[in-house]
Design a protein around this motif. Structure first.
Motif, mmCIF file in Angstrom:
data_model
loop_
_atom_site.group_PDB
_atom_site.id
_atom_site.type_symbol
_atom_site.label_atom_id
_atom_site.label_comp_id
_atom_site.label_asym_id
_atom_site.label_seq_id
_atom_site.Cartn_x
_atom_site.Cartn_y
_atom_site.Cartn_z
ATOM 1 N N GLY A 240 60.217 22.550 76.883
ATOM 2 C CA GLY A 240 58.942 23.157 77.257
ATOM 3 C C GLY A 240 58.648 24.414 76.466
ATOM 4 N N LEU A 241 59.676 25.253 76.260
ATOM 5 C CA LEU A 241 59.481 26.478 75.486
ATOM 6 C C LEU A 241 59.204 26.166 74.024
ATOM 7 N N VAL B 268 56.926 17.050 83.649
ATOM 8 C CA VAL B 268 57.647 18.326 83.751
ATOM 9 C C VAL B 268 57.466 19.108 82.456
ATOM 10 N N TYR B 269 57.637 18.438 81.322
ATOM 11 C CA TYR B 269 57.434 19.112 80.032
ATOM 12 C C TYR B 269 56.021 19.661 79.923
ATOM 13 N N ALA C 23 53.820 28.223 79.833
ATOM 14 C CA ALA C 23 54.419 29.184 78.900
ATOM 15 C C ALA C 23 53.540 29.499 77.702
ATOM 16 N N VAL C 24 52.526 28.697 77.441
ATOM 17 C CA VAL C 24 51.795 28.853 76.192
ATOM 18 C C VAL C 24 50.946 30.119 76.172
ATOM 19 N N TRP C 25 50.452 30.560 77.327
ATOM 20 C CA TRP C 25 49.495 31.664 77.334
ATOM 21 C C TRP C 25 50.120 33.015 77.013
ATOM 22 N N PRO C 26 51.295 33.356 77.527
ATOM 23 C CA PRO C 26 51.911 34.614 77.066
ATOM 24 C C PRO C 26 52.154 34.645 75.569
ATOM 25 N N ILE D 273 58.334 29.907 82.913
ATOM 26 C CA ILE D 273 58.907 28.562 82.906
ATOM 27 C C ILE D 273 59.949 28.432 84.009
ATOM 28 N N TRP D 274 60.795 29.422 84.148
ATOM 29 C CA TRP D 274 61.868 29.338 85.140
ATOM 30 C C TRP D 274 61.311 29.321 86.558
#
Length: 260
Positions: free
Chosen positions: A79-80, A134-135, A142-145, A199-200
């Motif tokens: 995902g990251l 899930v991915y 996570a994409v916005w930060p 994400i966590w």
């Protein structure tokens, strides 16, 4: 001068055990809340520190929890990686292009404010049950930060460096790779740290989408088996792993900033 140094050293020794003191106070409150000395509810005893740590040792000694930890870490990594592959280039483009920034600003802010968990039904309907939804949830969380920190880093680049690259007749690619990207690495590390934290947080509910492994799945499993001591043990594991991931990224940020 000597007394000042001694006071500084003594102050450092005083500050050293404070995190341990905080943990000790939290553990004491936890024990007081679950001890049979204050209540007659046998269910609360399953949440006690004694049974929780016994379950924690058993989970690792038998290796029961290891595959679930590895599965969750793999999903976090995927995902990251997807979020970085999308968010960093997009953030750089938004930072270097004023028209693009004005065009996408309202749209990005609107989508960013939607909770990633709101996409769960859509993800299941479109991608089915398994790792893919899930991915998707982890990536969109996570994409916005990464986008915002990359664009902010580009806007914060020293204009003198850009003028110098123009005076040396550097190409756009050379300016990007030799000036902009090295200059925004602290912003990118901050974005990755924020992304990991998000994400966590999203991982556990995302792993309740019908998957058969992972820490979120195991929490549901312990709930269904009424194994509350294992449930609290898994919660502790989630907190410890999240703290470790954040510490690694914080260390990387400090090393980079001190080196430069």
């Amino acid at each position: 001068m000597t007394s000042t140094i001694q006071l500084t050293k003594s102050a450092s020794w005083i500050k050293l055990p404070l995190p341990l003191l905080g943990l000790a106070i939290a553990s004491l409150i936890w024990w007081l809340w679950t001890t049979p000395l204050w209540h007659s509810d046998p269910t609360l005893a399953d949440f006690s520190p004694e049974r929780t740590f016994a379950a924690l040792v058993l989970l690792f000694s038998k290796g029961t929890i290891i595959p679930h930890i590895l599965t969750s870490l793999r999903r976090v990594f995927v995902g990251l990686t997807v979020a970085i592959a999308i968010g960093v280039p997009l953030g750089i483009l938004v930072g270097v292009s004023r028209p693009l920034e004005e065009t996408t600003s309202a749209l990005f802010q609107f989508i960013r404010m939607i909770s990633p968990l709101s996409w769960m039904p859509v993800a299941v309907m479109v991608l089915g049950i398994g790792d893919l939804p899930v991915y998707f949830l982890l990536s969109i969380a996570a994409v916005w930060p990464l986008v915002l920190n990359a664009s902010a880093g580009v806007l914060a680049v020293n204009q003198r460096w850009l003028l110098l690259s123009q005076s040396l007749c550097a190409t756009r690619w050379e300016t990007l790779t030799q000036i902009i990207i090295p200059a925004i690495i602290p912003h990118l590390l901050t974005g990755v740290r924020l992304a990991i934290g998000i994400i966590w947080l999203v991982l556990v509910p995302a792993e309740m989408l019908g998957v058969s492994a992972g820490l979120g799945y195991y929490i549901l499993d312990t709930r269904d088996r009424l194994s509350y001591s294992e449930l609290v043990a898994v919660i502790l594991i989630i907190g410890l792993i999240g703290y470790a991931l954040d510490s690694v990224l914080r260390f990387a940020y400090q090393q980079w900033t001190h080196r430069n």
